[in-house]
Design an enzyme around this catalytic site. Sequence first.
Site: not given
Length: 278
Positions: A141, A154
């Site tokens: 990501s 995250y």
Amino acid sequence: MQLRAKVVVVTGGGSGIGAAMARRFAAEGAEAVVVADLDQDRAARVAEEVGRHGAFGLAARTDVGAEPEVRALAGQALARFGRIDLFCSNAGVAFGRGLEASAADWQRAWTVNLLAHVHAANAVLPAMLERGEGYLLQTCSAAGLLTNPGDAPYTVSKHAAVGFAEWLAVTYGDRNIKVSALCPQGVRTPMLLGGLEQGDPAAWAVAAAGALLEPEQVADAVVEGLAAERFLILPHPEVATHLQRKAANPDRWLAGVRRMVAGAARQRPAGGAVEAGR
């Protein structure tokens, strides 16, 4: 790496980016694609689609946070096909929470977003090193290079995932083990779309950061990045620019992110947070 006649394993392959990669790899001529997912039914549906593209599709229910299950997944693929050419460690979780995230949230993020990559490397590297070749693709990501303002677990776990991918590339690159870190920004996956619907601030921050890509566009970028054997695969080219700006002037970059978050907060509806697989 060219995908023709390759044996590939994709975790988190039942939907979103993982499913798009599985289908695209089959279309590129892969010999076999093992579709691993926590949801057996979703994995089976994608494996059936893989078969329609001419590759052998095999579904495997796998919890990537459990090391024995990842080892069993690798063992199943090796026993069936004799090798794993490419292992795509793609499964992930998000929560949309900051300091209010629970200890369980942090543990789950750490387990799935980082330790799953560690489990995969431990499971497949011995056979790859013995053969003298292999490829690890890890979905990390853009949050692992930049940040996700609305999701602390995250962001932190994805930064760690990028660090681990770098370590693998340094440690095993001279032994013909290739490593790529896939770092997309916003993608129209169930994870992101569900967050937008519920007013998740993390999802809205991602949407405010730039264009949302379709999973198939990410799969296109993956195929191109694998062919070039590029470490950073960036489906959103602007992520490279943001990363350069962050390195050149962190204070200015942080101020810009704060302004973006403030703008996104004015636009998003009220709602809760979400937790979902990639």
